[in-house]
Structure formats: C-alpha cells, structure tokens
Design a protein around this motif. Structure first.
Motif, PDB file in Angstrom:
ATOM      1  N   ILE A   8       3.910  74.962  75.997  1.00  0.00           N
ATOM      2  CA  ILE A   8       4.443  75.527  74.761  1.00  0.00           C
ATOM      3  C   ILE A   8       5.036  76.919  74.980  1.00  0.00           C
ATOM      4  O   ILE A   8       6.127  77.233  74.514  1.00  0.00           O
ATOM      5  CB  ILE A   8       3.342  75.576  73.684  1.00  0.00           C
ATOM      6  CG1 ILE A   8       2.855  74.156  73.370  1.00  0.00           C
ATOM      7  CG2 ILE A   8       3.854  76.252  72.411  1.00  0.00           C
ATOM      8  CD1 ILE A   8       1.682  74.106  72.428  1.00  0.00           C
ATOM      9  N   GLY A   9       4.303  77.767  75.722  1.00  0.00           N
ATOM     10  CA  GLY A   9       4.784  79.132  75.945  1.00  0.00           C
ATOM     11  C   GLY A   9       6.107  79.161  76.687  1.00  0.00           C
ATOM     12  O   GLY A   9       7.022  79.906  76.334  1.00  0.00           O
ATOM     13  N   ASP A  10       6.228  78.335  77.749  1.00  0.00           N
ATOM     14  CA  ASP A  10       7.471  78.286  78.523  1.00  0.00           C
ATOM     15  C   ASP A  10       8.625  77.775  77.667  1.00  0.00           C
ATOM     16  O   ASP A  10       9.739  78.289  77.733  1.00  0.00           O
ATOM     17  CB  ASP A  10       7.294  77.372  79.741  1.00  0.00           C
ATOM     18  CG  ASP A  10       6.371  77.987  80.786  1.00  0.00           C
ATOM     19  OD1 ASP A  10       6.066  79.181  80.661  1.00  0.00           O
ATOM     20  OD2 ASP A  10       5.956  77.263  81.705  1.00  0.00           O
ATOM     21  N   THR A  15      13.710  78.933  74.576  1.00  0.00           N
ATOM     22  CA  THR A  15      14.512  78.422  73.455  1.00  0.00           C
ATOM     23  C   THR A  15      14.533  79.359  72.256  1.00  0.00           C
ATOM     24  O   THR A  15      15.006  78.979  71.187  1.00  0.00           O
ATOM     25  CB  THR A  15      13.963  77.053  72.991  1.00  0.00           C
ATOM     26  OG1 THR A  15      12.607  77.195  72.537  1.00  0.00           O
ATOM     27  CG2 THR A  15      14.026  76.029  74.112  1.00  0.00           C
ATOM     28  N   PHE A  16      14.020  80.613  72.439  1.00  0.00           N
ATOM     29  CA  PHE A  16      13.910  81.480  71.261  1.00  0.00           C
ATOM     30  C   PHE A  16      15.273  81.896  70.721  1.00  0.00           C
ATOM     31  O   PHE A  16      15.385  82.327  69.581  1.00  0.00           O
ATOM     32  CB  PHE A  16      13.042  82.708  71.585  1.00  0.00           C
ATOM     33  CG  PHE A  16      13.814  83.897  72.098  1.00  0.00           C
ATOM     34  CD1 PHE A  16      13.923  85.050  71.336  1.00  0.00           C
ATOM     35  CD2 PHE A  16      14.441  83.867  73.339  1.00  0.00           C
ATOM     36  CE1 PHE A  16      14.625  86.147  71.806  1.00  0.00           C
ATOM     37  CE2 PHE A  16      15.145  84.960  73.810  1.00  0.00           C
ATOM     38  CZ  PHE A  16      15.237  86.107  73.036  1.00  0.00           C
ATOM     39  N   THR A  17      16.321  81.757  71.529  1.00  0.00           N
ATOM     40  CA  THR A  17      17.658  82.105  71.055  1.00  0.00           C
ATOM     41  C   THR A  17      18.349  80.939  70.363  1.00  0.00           C
ATOM     42  O   THR A  17      19.444  81.099  69.824  1.00  0.00           O
ATOM     43  CB  THR A  17      18.535  82.556  72.233  1.00  0.00           C
ATOM     44  OG1 THR A  17      18.573  81.511  73.213  1.00  0.00           O
ATOM     45  CG2 THR A  17      17.996  83.820  72.866  1.00  0.00           C
ATOM     46  N   MET A  18      17.723  79.770  70.380  1.00  0.00           N
ATOM     47  CA  MET A  18      18.338  78.571  69.792  1.00  0.00           C
ATOM     48  C   MET A  18      17.997  78.442  68.311  1.00  0.00           C
ATOM     49  O   MET A  18      16.959  78.927  67.844  1.00  0.00           O
ATOM     50  CB  MET A  18      17.847  77.309  70.514  1.00  0.00           C
ATOM     51  CG  MET A  18      18.194  77.211  71.968  1.00  0.00           C
ATOM     52  SD  MET A  18      17.600  75.632  72.642  1.00  0.00           S
ATOM     53  CE  MET A  18      17.898  75.880  74.386  1.00  0.00           C
ATOM     54  N   PRO A 175       5.595  86.139  77.342  1.00  0.00           N
ATOM     55  CA  PRO A 175       6.691  85.170  77.234  1.00  0.00           C
ATOM     56  C   PRO A 175       7.901  85.755  76.523  1.00  0.00           C
ATOM     57  O   PRO A 175       9.040  85.410  76.831  1.00  0.00           O
ATOM     58  CB  PRO A 175       6.055  84.029  76.425  1.00  0.00           C
ATOM     59  CG  PRO A 175       4.606  84.105  76.745  1.00  0.00           C
ATOM     60  CD  PRO A 175       4.319  85.581  76.872  1.00  0.00           C
ATOM     61  N   GLU A 176       7.661  86.671  75.564  1.00  0.00           N
ATOM     62  CA  GLU A 176       8.773  87.300  74.855  1.00  0.00           C
ATOM     63  C   GLU A 176       9.571  88.211  75.794  1.00  0.00           C
ATOM     64  O   GLU A 176      10.798  88.308  75.680  1.00  0.00           O
ATOM     65  CB  GLU A 176       8.258  88.104  73.662  1.00  0.00           C
ATOM     66  CG  GLU A 176       7.736  87.260  72.512  1.00  0.00           C
ATOM     67  CD  GLU A 176       6.387  86.638  72.798  1.00  0.00           C
ATOM     68  OE1 GLU A 176       5.703  87.110  73.743  1.00  0.00           O
ATOM     69  OE2 GLU A 176       6.009  85.683  72.100  1.00  0.00           O
ATOM     70  N   ASP A 177       8.858  88.889  76.756  1.00  0.00           N
ATOM     71  CA  ASP A 177       9.556  89.713  77.744  1.00  0.00           C
ATOM     72  C   ASP A 177      10.455  88.843  78.619  1.00  0.00           C
ATOM     73  O   ASP A 177      11.595  89.209  78.922  1.00  0.00           O
ATOM     74  CB  ASP A 177       8.547  90.466  78.628  1.00  0.00           C
ATOM     75  CG  ASP A 177       7.755  91.511  77.863  1.00  0.00           C
ATOM     76  OD1 ASP A 177       8.291  92.057  76.887  1.00  0.00           O
ATOM     77  OD2 ASP A 177       6.604  91.777  78.234  1.00  0.00           O
ATOM     78  N   GLU A 178       9.931  87.687  79.025  1.00  0.00           N
ATOM     79  CA  GLU A 178      10.734  86.786  79.855  1.00  0.00           C
ATOM     80  C   GLU A 178      11.917  86.238  79.074  1.00  0.00           C
ATOM     81  O   GLU A 178      13.027  86.108  79.608  1.00  0.00           O
ATOM     82  CB  GLU A 178       9.877  85.633  80.375  1.00  0.00           C
ATOM     83  CG  GLU A 178      10.665  84.683  81.280  1.00  0.00           C
ATOM     84  CD  GLU A 178       9.810  83.591  81.873  1.00  0.00           C
ATOM     85  OE1 GLU A 178      10.388  82.638  82.428  1.00  0.00           O
ATOM     86  OE2 GLU A 178       8.567  83.688  81.799  1.00  0.00           O
TER      87      GLU A 178
END
Length: 282
Positions: A8-10, A15-18, A175-178
């Motif tokens: 889930i984290g990966d 996909t946070f920009t989608m 994960p947000e940094d990545e």
C-alpha cells in the motif's frame, strides 16, 4: 499468477500525483499484467478492449499511463515492478516444491526401528515415543499448502528480501518524501525525456533533510524546483534535490524577479498531475 502482494505504501507513493480515474485504471493494468504474466500489448485497442475502457477520457488516461508508467519494448509494454514480483513468485514456488520433495525423500529412506529407538524387540510398549525423533518442520504441517497461497510460509533463505527489509528499516525518509522525489524527476523528464533515472532512496533523503532541517514543505520544494526547470539557465544546473537545497536562497531571490519567457505564479494541483514520474516503478 493468481496472487501477488500489494504494498500500500509503495503504491500510494507512486500514484499520489494521479487522479482517481488514473489510479483505478493503473491498478487494473497491473492486474492484467499479473494475470497474463506478459507485457501489455503494443496494440492500444487490445488494451482498451481487455480493460473495458469505452469513453475517450478513460482511453486517454490509459495511453498516458502506458507512456509514463510502463516501458515500450518490441515485446510490449513492460513494468519493472510487475516483472520483479512475477520472478519472485516463481522462485518461491520452485523452492517450496524442491523442499517438499526433499522432505518426502528423507522420510521414505529413513524409518527408525524399535532397536534404533532404544527399545526391546519383543516389547509390547509400541506407543513409547522415540528419543531420536526429530522435531517437525514447516514442511510436515500441510503438504497441500500451495506455493501460490498467500498463507504459504516464507522461505527464510531469501537473502534479497531480508536485505530489502533491513534497508527499509534504516531509511528515515517517508513515502511522501519519496513521492516528492519521484515528482521532481518527472519534472526533469518534461524537459529531457531521456534523462537517466536517479537513486530515489538518495533523493528521498535529500527531500527529508529539506523538510526536517530547513523547514521546507513538499509543496514549497516542488514549486521552487518547477520554477527552476522553467528557467533557461537553472534547468540545466538544478537537476537534483541536493542541488536545489544548495542553491535554495539564490533561486528564491532570482524567482522574485520573473524573466521574460518564464512561468511564475501559484503552484496548482494540475501542475502536480503534469509531473507523474516515468521510471517504471511505483
């Protein structure tokens, strides 16, 4: 393969920009990849048909995902993360099968007798437990447990998995940094599609340092980096989070005086979506 682990984290980091539509279609495309264990077809119409995409908005989203999240080859659109999971699945299945055969062969060739167990040949105490009996291992528990089952015991000999887990424990970035680091790389690709992918672990650490030590937000980092990539001079000189951190004050001063032909203004959600990374991973 009919089963794979969904991290889930990966997935969220990649996909946070989608938008919701792209994220939903991306998951369907990966399911299609795992189900066939093959690259997605080069024929876009075949991909549309298999996914059941009918309207123009969905088809545009699928084509965008094929461009940015998959790599086009002569065999089709490949996905590095999917290929890695498929290889790991088959390796694990082969190891489980080999271990099962070895265990069965061991039990067949060695059956302790009463004399070997220290008992008398004529003894009627046939229920006496053997002192030489070895403890049961996971291989004795349930021989019908398939290697494809998510409940199958993990092979503790998989050194690669252990090393990967250890690296994750040592990492201090989030994960947000990545996700922010991957967005920065996507912004570079907008100017140079052939730019070599960096080490996202190192980039994530640089983003973390800006966030924790310099008190910058992810939004501020993305905004200033985006401005640098629109500047004719800085886009060739600021190509990493570490360089952005080093030149932060200079860029901030320069940004305060917009030059002709550069973009300068508020950073919108549309700008985020425009920077989806194309490294072929989450």
């Amino acid at each position: 393969m009919n089963y794979y682990q969904h991290h889930i984290g990966d997935f969220r980091a990649g996909t946070f920009t989608m938008g919701r539509l792209e994220r939903w279609l991306y998951r369907d495309m990966m399911d299609m990849y795992y189900d066939t264990e093959k690259p997605l077809p080069l024929d876009h119409e075949m991909v549309f048909y298999t996914l059941g995409t009918t309207d123009e908005q969905e088809r545009t989203a699928v084509e965008r995902l094929l461009k940015f999240k998959f790599q086009k080859t002569t065999e089709g659109y490949v996905h590095e993360r999917c290929d890695s999971e498929i290889r790991a699945f088959h390796d694990k299945a082969e190891k489980a099968s080999a271990a099962g055969k070895a265990s069965a062969a061991s039990r067949t060739t060695k059956k302790p007798t009463d004399v070997e167990q220290g008992g008398n040949v004529g003894s009627t105490d046939v229920q006496r437990p053997s002192t030489n009996h070895k403890p049961l291992t996971n291989n004795h528990k349930n021989k019908t447990l398939s290697a494809q089952s998510p409940d199958a015991p993990r092979d503790t000999g998989e050194q690669g998995d252990d090393e990967d887990k250890e690296r994750r424990k040592q990492r201090r970035s989030t994960p947000e940094d990545e996700a922010c680091a991957r967005w920065l790389f996507g912004r570079i690709l907008a100017n140079n599609p052939g730019h070599k992918p960096p080490s996202f672990e190192a980039w994530s650490e640089d983003v973390r340092l800006m966030r924790e030590r310099d008190r910058r937000t992810h939004r501020e980092i993305c905004e200033l980096f985006s401005w640098a990539q629109d500047d004719e001079f800085w886009k060739a000189n600021v190509l990493s989070p570490s360089k952005l951190r080093e030149k932060w004050d200079q860029l901030t001063i320069k940004r305060g005086t917009p030059q002709k032909g550069t973009k300068h203004g508020n950073f919108s959600a549309q700008d985020y979506r425009a920077g989806v990374s194309a490294d072929g991973k989450f």
